[in-house]
Design a protein around this motif. Structure first.
Motif, PDB file in Angstrom:
ATOM      1  N   MET A   1      -0.312   4.473   5.312  1.00  0.00           N
ATOM      2  CA  MET A   1       0.647   4.993   4.332  1.00  0.00           C
ATOM      3  C   MET A   1       0.724   6.508   4.364  1.00  0.00           C
ATOM      4  O   MET A   1       1.382   7.117   3.550  1.00  0.00           O
ATOM      5  CB  MET A   1       0.249   4.533   2.925  1.00  0.00           C
ATOM      6  CG  MET A   1       0.396   3.044   2.691  1.00  0.00           C
ATOM      7  SD  MET A   1       2.101   2.497   2.662  1.00  0.00           S
ATOM      8  CE  MET A   1       2.711   3.339   1.215  1.00  0.00           C
ATOM      9  N   SER A   2       0.000   7.147   5.280  1.00  0.00           N
ATOM     10  CA  SER A   2       0.008   8.606   5.311  1.00  0.00           C
ATOM     11  C   SER A   2       1.315   9.158   5.853  1.00  0.00           C
ATOM     12  O   SER A   2       1.697  10.276   5.529  1.00  0.00           O
ATOM     13  CB  SER A   2      -1.162   9.121   6.153  1.00  0.00           C
ATOM     14  OG  SER A   2      -1.078   8.617   7.472  1.00  0.00           O
ATOM     15  N   ALA A   3       2.016   8.389   6.679  1.00  0.00           N
ATOM     16  CA  ALA A   3       3.276   8.860   7.246  1.00  0.00           C
ATOM     17  C   ALA A   3       4.370   8.813   6.189  1.00  0.00           C
ATOM     18  O   ALA A   3       4.433   7.906   5.362  1.00  0.00           O
ATOM     19  CB  ALA A   3       3.662   8.003   8.443  1.00  0.00           C
ATOM     20  N   GLU A   4       5.229   9.810   6.218  1.00  0.00           N
ATOM     21  CA  GLU A   4       6.332   9.854   5.277  1.00  0.00           C
ATOM     22  C   GLU A   4       7.330   8.745   5.607  1.00  0.00           C
ATOM     23  O   GLU A   4       7.597   8.432   6.763  1.00  0.00           O
ATOM     24  CB  GLU A   4       7.027  11.220   5.341  1.00  0.00           C
ATOM     25  CG  GLU A   4       6.169  12.371   4.839  1.00  0.00           C
ATOM     26  CD  GLU A   4       5.937  12.303   3.340  1.00  0.00           C
ATOM     27  OE1 GLU A   4       6.741  11.659   2.643  1.00  0.00           O
ATOM     28  OE2 GLU A   4       4.935  12.870   2.879  1.00  0.00           O
ATOM     29  N   GLN A 164      -0.500  -1.926  -4.295  1.00  0.00           N
ATOM     30  CA  GLN A 164      -1.198  -0.976  -3.435  1.00  0.00           C
ATOM     31  C   GLN A 164      -2.689  -0.899  -3.757  1.00  0.00           C
ATOM     32  O   GLN A 164      -3.501  -0.597  -2.881  1.00  0.00           O
ATOM     33  CB  GLN A 164      -0.555   0.407  -3.549  1.00  0.00           C
ATOM     34  CG  GLN A 164       0.847   0.488  -2.980  1.00  0.00           C
ATOM     35  CD  GLN A 164       0.897   0.090  -1.512  1.00  0.00           C
ATOM     36  OE1 GLN A 164       0.008   0.407  -0.738  1.00  0.00           O
ATOM     37  NE2 GLN A 164       1.952  -0.630  -1.143  1.00  0.00           N
ATOM     38  N   ILE A 165      -3.067  -1.141  -5.001  1.00  0.00           N
ATOM     39  CA  ILE A 165      -4.495  -1.174  -5.343  1.00  0.00           C
ATOM     40  C   ILE A 165      -5.185  -2.299  -4.586  1.00  0.00           C
ATOM     41  O   ILE A 165      -6.276  -2.115  -4.016  1.00  0.00           O
ATOM     42  CB  ILE A 165      -4.675  -1.326  -6.867  1.00  0.00           C
ATOM     43  CG1 ILE A 165      -4.345  -0.015  -7.573  1.00  0.00           C
ATOM     44  CG2 ILE A 165      -6.099  -1.767  -7.199  1.00  0.00           C
ATOM     45  CD1 ILE A 165      -4.422  -0.098  -9.083  1.00  0.00           C
ATOM     46  N   ASN A 204      -4.853   7.310  -3.383  1.00  0.00           N
ATOM     47  CA  ASN A 204      -4.002   8.487  -3.556  1.00  0.00           C
ATOM     48  C   ASN A 204      -3.033   8.646  -2.397  1.00  0.00           C
ATOM     49  O   ASN A 204      -1.874   9.052  -2.590  1.00  0.00           O
ATOM     50  CB  ASN A 204      -4.864   9.742  -3.707  1.00  0.00           C
ATOM     51  CG  ASN A 204      -5.322   9.965  -5.127  1.00  0.00           C
ATOM     52  OD1 ASN A 204      -4.550   9.816  -6.066  1.00  0.00           O
ATOM     53  ND2 ASN A 204      -6.585  10.315  -5.307  1.00  0.00           N
ATOM     54  N   ASP A 205      -3.493   8.321  -1.197  1.00  0.00           N
ATOM     55  CA  ASP A 205      -2.617   8.418  -0.036  1.00  0.00           C
ATOM     56  C   ASP A 205      -1.502   7.377  -0.101  1.00  0.00           C
ATOM     57  O   ASP A 205      -0.360   7.650   0.276  1.00  0.00           O
ATOM     58  CB  ASP A 205      -3.441   8.240   1.241  1.00  0.00           C
ATOM     59  CG  ASP A 205      -2.614   8.431   2.499  1.00  0.00           C
ATOM     60  OD1 ASP A 205      -1.995   9.501   2.635  1.00  0.00           O
ATOM     61  OD2 ASP A 205      -2.568   7.509   3.323  1.00  0.00           O
ATOM     62  N   ARG A 206      -1.811   6.192  -0.598  1.00  0.00           N
ATOM     63  CA  ARG A 206      -0.821   5.127  -0.683  1.00  0.00           C
ATOM     64  C   ARG A 206       0.168   5.327  -1.831  1.00  0.00           C
ATOM     65  O   ARG A 206       1.339   4.951  -1.718  1.00  0.00           O
ATOM     66  CB  ARG A 206      -1.524   3.773  -0.852  1.00  0.00           C
ATOM     67  CG  ARG A 206      -2.234   3.265   0.398  1.00  0.00           C
ATOM     68  CD  ARG A 206      -3.012   1.997   0.117  1.00  0.00           C
ATOM     69  NE  ARG A 206      -3.544   1.416   1.342  1.00  0.00           N
ATOM     70  CZ  ARG A 206      -2.907   0.528   2.094  1.00  0.00           C
ATOM     71  NH1 ARG A 206      -1.702   0.106   1.723  1.00  0.00           N
ATOM     72  NH2 ARG A 206      -3.451   0.048   3.195  1.00  0.00           N
ATOM     73  N   VAL A 213      -0.866   9.588  -9.240  1.00  0.00           N
ATOM     74  CA  VAL A 213      -2.148  10.128  -8.823  1.00  0.00           C
ATOM     75  C   VAL A 213      -3.260   9.283  -9.438  1.00  0.00           C
ATOM     76  O   VAL A 213      -3.171   8.867 -10.598  1.00  0.00           O
ATOM     77  CB  VAL A 213      -2.296  11.612  -9.239  1.00  0.00           C
ATOM     78  CG1 VAL A 213      -2.191  11.781 -10.741  1.00  0.00           C
ATOM     79  CG2 VAL A 213      -3.601  12.197  -8.724  1.00  0.00           C
ATOM     80  N   VAL A 214      -4.284   9.010  -8.645  1.00  0.00           N
ATOM     81  CA  VAL A 214      -5.444   8.229  -9.099  1.00  0.00           C
ATOM     82  C   VAL A 214      -6.568   9.198  -9.454  1.00  0.00           C
ATOM     83  O   VAL A 214      -6.993   9.997  -8.616  1.00  0.00           O
ATOM     84  CB  VAL A 214      -5.899   7.242  -8.010  1.00  0.00           C
ATOM     85  CG1 VAL A 214      -7.143   6.480  -8.472  1.00  0.00           C
ATOM     86  CG2 VAL A 214      -4.771   6.272  -7.669  1.00  0.00           C
ATOM     87  N   ASP A 215      -7.029   9.135 -10.690  1.00  0.00           N
ATOM     88  CA  ASP A 215      -8.099  10.020 -11.148  1.00  0.00           C
ATOM     89  C   ASP A 215      -9.490   9.434 -10.905  1.00  0.00           C
ATOM     90  O   ASP A 215     -10.449  10.173 -10.711  1.00  0.00           O
ATOM     91  CB  ASP A 215      -7.939  10.316 -12.646  1.00  0.00           C
ATOM     92  CG  ASP A 215      -6.669  11.104 -12.933  1.00  0.00           C
ATOM     93  OD1 ASP A 215      -6.330  11.982 -12.119  1.00  0.00           O
ATOM     94  OD2 ASP A 215      -6.018  10.842 -13.956  1.00  0.00           O
ATOM     95  N   GLU A 216      -9.594   8.122 -10.915  1.00  0.00           N
ATOM     96  CA  GLU A 216     -10.911   7.497 -10.761  1.00  0.00           C
ATOM     97  C   GLU A 216     -10.733   6.104 -10.169  1.00  0.00           C
ATOM     98  O   GLU A 216      -9.795   5.373 -10.527  1.00  0.00           O
ATOM     99  CB  GLU A 216     -11.611   7.408 -12.116  1.00  0.00           C
ATOM    100  CG  GLU A 216     -12.998   6.798 -12.085  1.00  0.00           C
ATOM    101  CD  GLU A 216     -13.632   6.715 -13.461  1.00  0.00           C
ATOM    102  OE1 GLU A 216     -14.639   6.002 -13.605  1.00  0.00           O
ATOM    103  OE2 GLU A 216     -13.101   7.357 -14.394  1.00  0.00           O
TER     104      GLU A 216
END
Length: 303
Positions: A1-4, A164-165, A204-206, A213-216
């Protein structure tokens, strides 16, 4: 999922232009009061001409429309909440100012919570690095960072987060073995800090495409699958016994070596190789035996 993602316009949040709702509320009150004072005086009396009646009706309709326009533009923003403003489908910014706000009523107002969300994932069955089926689950704390991306770059950002999780959990879980008694690899059971950090980075990347944004993130459940749980328990017990016995033997060898060296240095007793070997054998039996030793005292000569 890092690619745009290609072929899709990436949205970016910007500040919306809205007006102080309390000032507009005061304007509405003043307009209503003025109309209540003026319109009764304009009402046509008995025998009024048709033109006068038309003017009165037109003024009344325009006044009511104006009041409805003013009244329809109000909306409330609570703390850690945002409203995505659109104009006929075009993004016109996000309003994050708390309190009563006002925009033109033909502008869309879609509220999005920017508060922290807590999700405990379902238990999923995956294969670890060694191919063993395991059950794993995690807990994730996430929040919306970019309201424009959450609204326009994914179809349903909450459902997107849930899927995605699970996908990120499967990816990270398959990178490591469940356990490793040799201590040479990072395992899911003993390397919690490393695994949780990888899970946080993976999520976070996904989820950045959705402005989330994932904090934890951390594992909350980890176990072998039911079909191999019994066999893997026996394997764990065997590995634990082997590891424990190896440590006991290693410690016993060190103790015997120290004992022989001390006896020789202090000149307490002189032993030939045969007696030294017998003493080593007896000490190893005593130190490595699972049951308490019962020594036999020999009061005679050692020969």
């Amino acid at each position: 999922m890092s690619a745009e993602l290609t072929g899709m316009k990436t949205s970016r949040e910007s500040a919306a232009t809205s007006y102080n709702g309390y000032i507009m509320l005061l304007v509405l009150v003043v307009v209503v009061a003025a109309l209540a004072f003026i319109l009764p005086g304009m009402a046509p009396g008995y025998g009024a001409t048709k033109a006068t009646k038309i003017v009165f009706v037109g003024t009344l309709v325009v006044s009511l429309v104006g009041v409805l326009i003013l009244a329809s533009g109000f909306f409330m923003i609570q703390p850690n909440q945002a409203a995505v403003i659109t104009l006929f489908g075009e993004y016109r910014g996000s309003e994050r100012t708390e309190g009563l706000r006002w925009v033109w009523p033909w502008m869309g107002k879609n509220k999005i919570s920017a508060r922290a969300h807590n999700i405990h994932s379902d238990r999923v069955k995956i294969n670890d690095l060694r191919g063993n089926p395991i059950e794993i689950a995690c807990n994730v704390v996430w929040r919306v960072r970019d309201t424009a991306q959450a609204s326009f770059d994914v179809d349903d950002y909450k459902e997107f987060v849930n899927i995605q999780i699970e996908a990120g959990l499967r990816t990270v879980g398959s990178r490591h073995p469940y356990d490793d008694f040799e201590g040479e690899e990072v395992t899911l059971r003993s390397g919690a800090d490393v695994v949780n950090a990888e899970l946080l980075e993976e999520l976070n990347d996904r989820l950045k495409v959705a402005g989330v944004v994932v904090d934890e993130a951390g594992l909350t459940h980890l176990a072998y699958a039911s079909e191999i749980a019994s066999a893997m328990l026996k394997r764990q017990q065997a590995d634990a016994i082997i590891a424990a016995r190896a440590k006991i033997v290693l410690g016993a060898v060190g103790m015997v070596e120290d004992a022989l060296t001390k006896l020789s240095q202090d000149g307490i007793v002189d032993m030939d190789d045969e007696r030294r070997a017998a003493m080593v054998s007896n000490l190893m039996v005593v130190l490595c035996g699972e049951k308490d030793a019962h020594p036999v005292i020999n009061a005679g000569s050692i020969y």
